[in-house]
Design an enzyme around this catalytic site. Structure first.
Site, short mmCIF file in Angstrom:
data_model
loop_
_atom_site.label_atom_id
_atom_site.label_comp_id
_atom_site.label_asym_id
_atom_site.label_seq_id
_atom_site.Cartn_x
_atom_site.Cartn_y
_atom_site.Cartn_z
N GLY A 191 -2.88 -25.16 -27.81
CA GLY A 191 -2.59 -24.87 -29.21
C GLY A 191 -2.93 -23.44 -29.55
O GLY A 191 -3.00 -22.57 -28.68
N SER A 192 -3.19 -23.22 -30.83
CA SER A 192 -3.40 -21.85 -31.30
C SER A 192 -4.82 -21.37 -31.01
O SER A 192 -5.75 -22.17 -30.84
CB SER A 192 -3.15 -21.80 -32.81
N LYS A 194 -6.72 -20.00 -33.14
CA LYS A 194 -7.57 -20.38 -34.28
C LYS A 194 -8.17 -21.77 -34.06
O LYS A 194 -9.37 -21.97 -34.20
CB LYS A 194 -6.70 -20.35 -35.55
N GLY A 196 -8.28 -23.37 -31.24
CA GLY A 196 -9.05 -23.32 -29.99
C GLY A 196 -10.53 -23.06 -30.27
O GLY A 196 -11.42 -23.64 -29.63
N GLU A 213 -5.74 -23.68 -23.57
CA GLU A 213 -4.43 -23.09 -23.29
C GLU A 213 -3.89 -22.59 -24.63
O GLU A 213 -3.33 -23.36 -25.40
CB GLU A 213 -3.49 -24.13 -22.67
N CYS A 250 4.64 -20.50 -25.75
CA CYS A 250 3.42 -19.69 -25.61
C CYS A 250 3.65 -18.52 -24.66
O CYS A 250 3.07 -17.46 -24.85
CB CYS A 250 2.29 -20.56 -25.10
P1 NAD Z 1 -2.24 -25.84 -33.35
O1 NAD Z 1 -3.45 -25.17 -32.83
O2 NAD Z 1 -1.94 -25.76 -34.79
O3 NAD Z 1 -2.28 -27.41 -32.99
C1 NAD Z 1 -2.54 -27.88 -31.70
C2 NAD Z 1 -3.19 -29.25 -31.78
O4 NAD Z 1 -4.41 -29.14 -32.48
C3 NAD Z 1 -2.37 -30.30 -32.50
O5 NAD Z 1 -2.44 -31.51 -31.77
C4 NAD Z 1 -3.04 -30.43 -33.86
O6 NAD Z 1 -3.01 -31.74 -34.37
C5 NAD Z 1 -4.47 -30.04 -33.56
N1 NAD Z 1 -5.08 -29.33 -34.70
C6 NAD Z 1 -4.45 -28.49 -35.57
N2 NAD Z 1 -5.34 -28.00 -36.47
C7 NAD Z 1 -6.54 -28.53 -36.15
C8 NAD Z 1 -7.84 -28.41 -36.70
N3 NAD Z 1 -8.08 -27.65 -37.77
N4 NAD Z 1 -8.85 -29.09 -36.11
C9 NAD Z 1 -8.63 -29.87 -35.04
N5 NAD Z 1 -7.41 -30.03 -34.48
C10 NAD Z 1 -6.38 -29.38 -35.02
O7 NAD Z 1 -1.04 -25.27 -32.47
P2 NAD Z 1 0.48 -25.66 -32.52
O8 NAD Z 1 1.06 -25.16 -33.78
O9 NAD Z 1 0.65 -27.10 -32.19
O10 NAD Z 1 1.04 -24.84 -31.30
C11 NAD Z 1 1.37 -23.47 -31.37
C12 NAD Z 1 0.32 -22.65 -30.70
O11 NAD Z 1 -0.01 -23.19 -29.44
C13 NAD Z 1 0.79 -21.23 -30.44
O12 NAD Z 1 -0.26 -20.34 -30.67
C14 NAD Z 1 1.15 -21.26 -28.96
O13 NAD Z 1 1.12 -20.01 -28.34
C15 NAD Z 1 0.12 -22.20 -28.43
N6 NAD Z 1 0.56 -22.83 -27.20
C16 NAD Z 1 -0.08 -22.52 -26.05
C17 NAD Z 1 0.37 -23.08 -24.86
C18 NAD Z 1 -0.29 -22.74 -23.55
O14 NAD Z 1 0.00 -23.43 -22.57
N7 NAD Z 1 -1.11 -21.71 -23.48
C19 NAD Z 1 1.44 -23.96 -24.86
C20 NAD Z 1 2.04 -24.26 -26.07
C21 NAD Z 1 1.60 -23.70 -27.24
#
Ligand code: NAD
Length: 486
Positions: A191-192, A194, A196, A213, A250
């Site tokens: 995920g993002s 932030k 992370g 990731e 990503c």
């Molecule tokens: P996100 O961080 O908003 O969400 C990811 C996961 O975290 C989701 O399952 C969500 O339910 C959970 N989540 C969201 N906010 C949360 C919080 N405050 N507390 C706890 N859990 C929370 O990311 P996204 O919008 O799903 O994905 C986009 C981001 O992910 C981009 O930055 C992208 O670059 C990154 N990404 C990275 C990879 C990689 O392999 N490195 C792959 C895909 C996406």
């Protein structure tokens, strides 16, 4: 901790399953991997439909980036799992004689995998393949933004995979936060950056190891290329920007750096390639994925609401509110302090940044957080060496984009703000395993100088031991002259 009885029961059941030892057996692991293969094979059409409805992905794109990737990973794991699971033997220094050593890969235990929405199938199943191969029990928390895919997993996984060992828990931020309050043996988060940080903060409370990731801005350094290579290079850039989930990837390209004198040549070739790939009509861009939801669509549109950025559009720029499709868009030299140049774009907008000399790109990239992927199109070996030596990123790919993702023998992961830890192939197995060091001594032969009472002789002897000076040891034992000063 907010009590969620159903979640608690699931976690307890998974712990008991792990404790029973069944997930440690090779047969169990292989059966689950085969079940994943069956799952994607028997549900391929459903998966195509789901990915089309969530993200407008064409089945070819879905197969290339998700279904095919999972199939390849599961096949790879099945081929190598016996080898991965076998203890790694090795030699020991002579002073331990007689003794043996080995490194045992043991499962962490109960792991939590949190996924993102942009590759809602592969970003759940690919880490799961690693977790299962390593013998863990697993909770999967797919992204709520790709709700249909999440529900698909929740409904169908129990009929393929061992439901006492692998569970899907659906939900959004609340559920994610509730899950993070439990004690896990490993957390794998996609995920993002932030979020992370939130995940890592929660994991720290229990010293749980994490793999993060994350995302960021992945640059392309585009050196001047001869005409003969330009066409292929432009296709690869277009694919890395618009070809995978319309830039919502990503490792998708965020921006391109090019020498000023070559910018118009590159942009003209990119325009031709876009027309070849997608045609002209935004509403009928059947080959281009859509933006996941209105929030992200509006976020992307807002970048262009800044007139200093909108003025830089040299191609595209139209948005279809109904289909949530954004036309492939190229911007030439948007202001470097604009949001589009400081946030992860994650969409089909491509800034092209010009510099006098392409070598200046190194300093520019180094002034930003370390990217997940760095791409460079160049034929100059010295420049390649400089890029490798002077920049830091999760991966570097020369003369192509995105393809590093499908190489099982390359670690996939970030560095710095783009995350840490790695997976794919054997790296996935290692990511979900603890490497336990095992050393077994015999009762024959004791190295007395390791024990008190201390003496100069013992100090001398230990010096020889740590310097692998076997001749010196022998001389000391035979009472001959000193080997070194005390
Ligand atoms: P996100 O961080 O908003 O969400 C990811 C996961 O975290 C989701 O399952 C969500 O339910 C959970 N989540 C969201 N906010 C949360 C919080 N405050 N507390 C706890 N859990 C929370 O990311 P996204 O919008 O799903 O994905 C986009 C981001 O992910 C981009 O930055 C992208 O670059 C990154 N990404 C990275 C990879 C990689 O392999 N490195 C792959 C895909 C996406």
């Amino acid at each position: 901790m907010i009590d969620n009885p159903e979640m608690r029961r699931s976690v307890e059941e998974l712990r008991l399953t792990f404790k029973s030892g069944k997930t440690r057996s090779g047969d169990w692991r292989k059966a689950q991997l085969r079940a994943i293969l069956r799952l994607i094979q028997e549900n391929e059409d459903t998966l195509f439909r789901l990915l089309e409805s969530e993200l407008g992905k064409h089945p070819v794109e879905s197969y290339r980036d998700e279904i095919g990737v999972v199939k390849k990973s599961a096949d790879h794991a099945l081929t190598y799992i016996d080898q991965w699971m076998s203890p790694k033997k090795g030699r020991l220094p002579l002073v331990f004689f007689p003794a043996s050593r080995k490194v045992l890969s043991e499962p962490f235990g109960l792991v939590l995998i949190i996924g993102s929405w942009n590759f809602p199938i592969s970003l759940i199943l690919d880490p799961l393949i690693g977790a299962i191969s390593a013998g863990n029990t697993v909770v999967l928390k797919p992204s709520e933004l790709a709700l249909n895919c999440a529900s698909f997993f929740a409904n169908i996984l129990p009929s393929y995979l061992d439901p006492k060992a692998i569970k899907v828990i659906q939900g959004g931020i609340d559920v994610s936060n509730q899950l993070l309050q439990y004690k896990w043996d490993k957390i794998f988060f996609t995920g993002s950056t932030k979020v992370g940080k939130i995940v890592m903060g929660a994991a720290a409370m229990n010293l749980t190891p994490v793999t993060l990731e994350l995302g960021g801005k992945c640059p392309v350094i585009f050196d001047c290329l001869p005409n003969s290579d330009l066409k292929v290079a432009a296709k690869r850039v277009a694919s890395g920007k618009w070809g995978a989930c319309a830039g919502q990837a990503c490792i998708g390209i965020d921006y391109v750096i090019v020498e000023q004198k070559f910018a118009s040549t590159l942009i003209e070739q990119l325009k031709k390639t876009i027309k070849e790939f997608y045609g002209d009509d935004v509403k009928n861009l059947r080959n281009l994925a859509k933006i996941i939801n209105r929030g992200h669509f509006d976020r992307l549109r807002s970048y262009l609401e800044d007139p200093t950025v909108a003025n830089c559009i040299v191609y595209g720029g139209s948005f279809d509110d109904t289909s949530l499709i954004i036309e492939p868009t190229i911007l030439l030299d948007p202001p470097l302090d604009a949001a589009i140049m400081n946030e992860e774009i994650f969409g089909p907008l491509l800034p092209v940044i010009t510099m006098d000399k392409i070598e200046e790109s190194i300093e520019f990239i180094n002034s930003k957080p370390k990217p997940l992927a760095l791409y460079a199109f160049t034929k100059h070996e010295n420049f390649k060496k400089r890029i490798l030596a002077e920049t830091s990123s999760g991966s570097v790919t020369f003369n192509d984009t995105m393809v590093q993702f499908v190489c099982d023998d390359l670690p996939f992961g970030g560095v710095g703000q783009s995350g840490f830890g790695r997976y794919h192939g054997k790296y996935s197995f290692d990511t979900f395993s603890h490497e336990k060091a095992v050393l077994e001594r015999s009762f024959y032969l004791e190295l007395e100088p390791r024990h008190p009472p201390w003496s100069t002789f013992k100090l001398e002897f230990l010096r020889c031991v740590y310097n692998y000076n076997y001749a010196g040891m022998l001389r000391l034992l035979l009472g001959l002259k000193r080997t070194s000063n005390p």
